[in-house]
Design a protein around this motif. Structure first.
Motif, PDB file in Angstrom:
ATOM      1  N   GLN A  68     -15.691  50.477  57.985  1.00  0.00           N
ATOM      2  CA  GLN A  68     -15.894  49.830  56.683  1.00  0.00           C
ATOM      3  C   GLN A  68     -17.284  50.116  56.103  1.00  0.00           C
ATOM      4  O   GLN A  68     -17.620  49.633  55.031  1.00  0.00           O
ATOM      5  CB  GLN A  68     -15.690  48.318  56.806  1.00  0.00           C
ATOM      6  CG  GLN A  68     -14.232  47.919  57.060  1.00  0.00           C
ATOM      7  CD  GLN A  68     -14.036  46.406  56.935  1.00  0.00           C
ATOM      8  OE1 GLN A  68     -14.422  45.658  57.821  1.00  0.00           O
ATOM      9  NE2 GLN A  68     -13.447  45.982  55.833  1.00  0.00           N
ATOM     10  N   ARG A 105     -23.977  46.890  52.667  1.00  0.00           N
ATOM     11  CA  ARG A 105     -22.581  46.454  52.812  1.00  0.00           C
ATOM     12  C   ARG A 105     -22.535  45.409  53.917  1.00  0.00           C
ATOM     13  O   ARG A 105     -22.829  45.703  55.072  1.00  0.00           O
ATOM     14  CB  ARG A 105     -21.666  47.647  53.150  1.00  0.00           C
ATOM     15  CG  ARG A 105     -21.451  48.580  51.945  1.00  0.00           C
ATOM     16  CD  ARG A 105     -20.701  49.836  52.340  1.00  0.00           C
ATOM     17  NE  ARG A 105     -19.322  49.578  52.748  1.00  0.00           N
ATOM     18  CZ  ARG A 105     -18.291  49.465  51.907  1.00  0.00           C
ATOM     19  NH1 ARG A 105     -18.473  49.557  50.596  1.00  0.00           N
ATOM     20  NH2 ARG A 105     -17.071  49.271  52.373  1.00  0.00           N
ATOM     21  N   ALA A 134     -16.375  37.698  58.720  1.00  0.00           N
ATOM     22  CA  ALA A 134     -15.271  38.110  59.597  1.00  0.00           C
ATOM     23  C   ALA A 134     -14.783  36.948  60.459  1.00  0.00           C
ATOM     24  O   ALA A 134     -15.005  36.930  61.674  1.00  0.00           O
ATOM     25  CB  ALA A 134     -15.724  39.286  60.461  1.00  0.00           C
ATOM     26  N   ASP A 191     -16.703  47.690  61.807  1.00  0.00           N
ATOM     27  CA  ASP A 191     -17.974  47.740  61.089  1.00  0.00           C
ATOM     28  C   ASP A 191     -18.298  49.193  60.706  1.00  0.00           C
ATOM     29  O   ASP A 191     -18.762  49.466  59.594  1.00  0.00           O
ATOM     30  CB  ASP A 191     -19.111  47.146  61.934  1.00  0.00           C
ATOM     31  CG  ASP A 191     -19.134  45.623  61.910  1.00  0.00           C
ATOM     32  OD1 ASP A 191     -18.515  45.022  61.007  1.00  0.00           O
ATOM     33  OD2 ASP A 191     -19.774  45.035  62.800  1.00  0.00           O
ATOM     34  N   TRP A 217     -19.744  42.757  49.513  1.00  0.00           N
ATOM     35  CA  TRP A 217     -19.402  41.725  50.508  1.00  0.00           C
ATOM     36  C   TRP A 217     -17.921  41.840  50.803  1.00  0.00           C
ATOM     37  O   TRP A 217     -17.085  41.694  49.915  1.00  0.00           O
ATOM     38  CB  TRP A 217     -19.745  40.342  49.965  1.00  0.00           C
ATOM     39  CG  TRP A 217     -19.613  39.216  50.951  1.00  0.00           C
ATOM     40  CD1 TRP A 217     -20.427  38.941  52.009  1.00  0.00           C
ATOM     41  CD2 TRP A 217     -18.610  38.174  50.964  1.00  0.00           C
ATOM     42  NE1 TRP A 217     -20.012  37.811  52.664  1.00  0.00           N
ATOM     43  CE2 TRP A 217     -18.898  37.320  52.046  1.00  0.00           C
ATOM     44  CE3 TRP A 217     -17.512  37.892  50.156  1.00  0.00           C
ATOM     45  CZ2 TRP A 217     -18.122  36.206  52.352  1.00  0.00           C
ATOM     46  CZ3 TRP A 217     -16.729  36.781  50.454  1.00  0.00           C
ATOM     47  CH2 TRP A 217     -17.042  35.945  51.548  1.00  0.00           C
ATOM     48  N   LEU A 218     -17.614  42.139  52.061  1.00  0.00           N
ATOM     49  CA  LEU A 218     -16.228  42.360  52.483  1.00  0.00           C
ATOM     50  C   LEU A 218     -15.767  41.205  53.362  1.00  0.00           C
ATOM     51  O   LEU A 218     -16.591  40.493  53.952  1.00  0.00           O
ATOM     52  CB  LEU A 218     -16.130  43.673  53.263  1.00  0.00           C
ATOM     53  CG  LEU A 218     -16.126  44.984  52.458  1.00  0.00           C
ATOM     54  CD1 LEU A 218     -17.366  45.152  51.606  1.00  0.00           C
ATOM     55  CD2 LEU A 218     -15.976  46.185  53.396  1.00  0.00           C
ATOM     56  N   VAL A 219     -14.462  41.042  53.451  1.00  0.00           N
ATOM     57  CA  VAL A 219     -13.873  40.027  54.338  1.00  0.00           C
ATOM     58  C   VAL A 219     -12.906  40.716  55.285  1.00  0.00           C
ATOM     59  O   VAL A 219     -12.102  41.563  54.888  1.00  0.00           O
ATOM     60  CB  VAL A 219     -13.142  38.933  53.531  1.00  0.00           C
ATOM     61  CG1 VAL A 219     -12.359  38.009  54.463  1.00  0.00           C
ATOM     62  CG2 VAL A 219     -14.144  38.118  52.712  1.00  0.00           C
ATOM     63  N   ARG A 220     -13.033  40.357  56.564  1.00  0.00           N
ATOM     64  CA  ARG A 220     -12.161  40.906  57.607  1.00  0.00           C
ATOM     65  C   ARG A 220     -11.639  39.739  58.445  1.00  0.00           C
ATOM     66  O   ARG A 220     -12.426  38.876  58.871  1.00  0.00           O
ATOM     67  CB  ARG A 220     -12.982  41.865  58.471  1.00  0.00           C
ATOM     68  CG  ARG A 220     -12.211  42.504  59.596  1.00  0.00           C
ATOM     69  CD  ARG A 220     -12.990  43.657  60.175  1.00  0.00           C
ATOM     70  NE  ARG A 220     -14.120  43.265  60.993  1.00  0.00           N
ATOM     71  CZ  ARG A 220     -15.342  43.776  60.872  1.00  0.00           C
ATOM     72  NH1 ARG A 220     -15.624  44.686  59.962  1.00  0.00           N
ATOM     73  NH2 ARG A 220     -16.308  43.383  61.672  1.00  0.00           N
ATOM     74  N   ILE A 226     -20.176  49.114  57.159  1.00  0.00           N
ATOM     75  CA  ILE A 226     -21.063  47.946  57.170  1.00  0.00           C
ATOM     76  C   ILE A 226     -22.475  48.388  57.584  1.00  0.00           C
ATOM     77  O   ILE A 226     -22.646  49.157  58.526  1.00  0.00           O
ATOM     78  CB  ILE A 226     -20.528  46.863  58.133  1.00  0.00           C
ATOM     79  CG1 ILE A 226     -19.128  46.382  57.702  1.00  0.00           C
ATOM     80  CG2 ILE A 226     -21.500  45.687  58.238  1.00  0.00           C
ATOM     81  CD1 ILE A 226     -19.043  45.812  56.304  1.00  0.00           C
ATOM     82  N   ARG A 268     -20.428  41.660  55.503  1.00  0.00           N
ATOM     83  CA  ARG A 268     -19.055  41.167  55.673  1.00  0.00           C
ATOM     84  C   ARG A 268     -19.041  39.758  56.235  1.00  0.00           C
ATOM     85  O   ARG A 268     -20.000  39.285  56.861  1.00  0.00           O
ATOM     86  CB  ARG A 268     -18.232  42.113  56.526  1.00  0.00           C
ATOM     87  CG  ARG A 268     -18.711  42.642  57.890  1.00  0.00           C
ATOM     88  CD  ARG A 268     -19.359  41.774  58.848  1.00  0.00           C
ATOM     89  NE  ARG A 268     -19.377  42.268  60.213  1.00  0.00           N
ATOM     90  CZ  ARG A 268     -19.403  41.482  61.276  1.00  0.00           C
ATOM     91  NH1 ARG A 268     -19.429  40.176  61.145  1.00  0.00           N
ATOM     92  NH2 ARG A 268     -19.451  41.986  62.495  1.00  0.00           N
TER      93      ARG A 268
END
Length: 295
Positions: A187, A12, A16, A184, A45-48, A189, A14
């Motif tokens: 989520q 995982r 950010a 992190d 793939w996450l966005v913060r 990460i 991200r």
């Protein structure tokens, strides 16, 4: 601190960005590398949006970030998270650290501290009230060592290089170091891919993770894109904002800067699919600065 994420933990990652200015080419390199590294590892793939430093938020920059993410056709796997909506969570974690006797209130102003970069612990044993004071976390002299996937072994001694550092400012603003560690963790990460300008933050974040018994993350710090004055591209140096209407060409330039195999000019989503399929992290330059200049 609990064990590092195992090899079997699903990847995982991200991206950010902070809305203190529009995204620039250096931001795109981070977005592309973190995206390709996550997707090539069959990960998420996450966005913060890291917007806790409210006075520094630049009008319109959050909108520009979201427009770019859409124009470049990144596939975001979960809902975008905004740190400004999570202040209660960070304050709860501060309370956890208080219960562990790991933090204390500090009345020192910048003027009182002068130019001394290493905090001497002036307020550590004063037992000041936490209201309307800065909050610092205690560090010790144990060296913190980690292996950066790209930059190799890194070691820091927080006590001798920095001293106890601020987690919450006197004006109530939550410090980046705390918010990033908490998010992190929450989520899930496992891997952090970001610019080498954040390399010296990593020991602080590992220390906070240890205090909170969070799993250790894997880190990969990318070389920085430079302007023609040899400065890293940044909002402070007025780096040119990404043009969402030129997404495909800019993606090609980012793949080239990361020394990846050529990607045919196409719509961004197709280019990213091709880039993920042929992504080779070992081709990314193992330096802190990219040769050549970008905008």
């Amino acid at each position: 601190m609990s064990d590092q994420h195992s090899e079997h933990t699903p990847y995982r990652g991200r991206f950010a960005p902070s809305p203190t200015g529009p995204l620039h080419f250096g931001s795109l390199i981070t977005a592309v590398a973190s995206y390709c590294e996550a997707k090539s590892n069959h990960g998420k793939w996450l966005v913060r949006i890291e917007d806790t430093d409210i006075p520094r938020i630049y009008p319109g920059s959050e909108t520009h970030i979201l427009q770019c993410l859409e124009a470049f056709e990144f596939e975001i796997d979960e809902q975008i998270l905004f740190q400004k909506d999570r202040l209660d969570i960070y304050n709860d974690v501060l309370e956890q650290l208080h219960q562990k006797h790991a933090i204390y209130a500090c009345q020192c102003t910048r003027k009182m501290l002068g130019s001394n970069a290493i905090y001497q612990g002036t307020c550590k044993n004063l037992h000041l009230d936490f209201e309307h004071q800065a909050i610092r976390v205690k560090v010790n002299e144990d060296p913190i060592t980690f292996i950066d996937i790209l930059q190799g072994e890194q070691t820091a001694n927080l006590a001798t290089e920095l001293g106890d550092f601020v987690l919450k400012r006197r004006d109530g603003i939550i410090n980046y170091q705390l918010a990033v560690v908490v998010d992190d963790y929450l989520q899930g990460i496992t891997h952090v891919v970001r610019g080498a300008d954040l390399l010296d933050n990593t020991a602080r974040q590992i220390w906070l993770g240890k205090l909170l018994d969070y799993p250790q993350l894997r880190y990969l710090h990318l070389p920085l894109a430079m302007n023609d004055q040899g400065q890293k591209l940044s909002k402070q140096n007025l780096a040119q904002a990404l043009d969402p209407s030129n997404a495909s060409k800019l993606l090609q330039q980012a793949f080239s800067a990361l020394q990846q195999p050529d990607v045919a000019l196409d719509r961004p989503s197709n280019m990213l699919k091709q880039a993920v399929q042929q992504w080779q992290i070992h081709r990314v330059p193992q330096t802190t600065m990219l040769s050549g200049t970008y905008f």
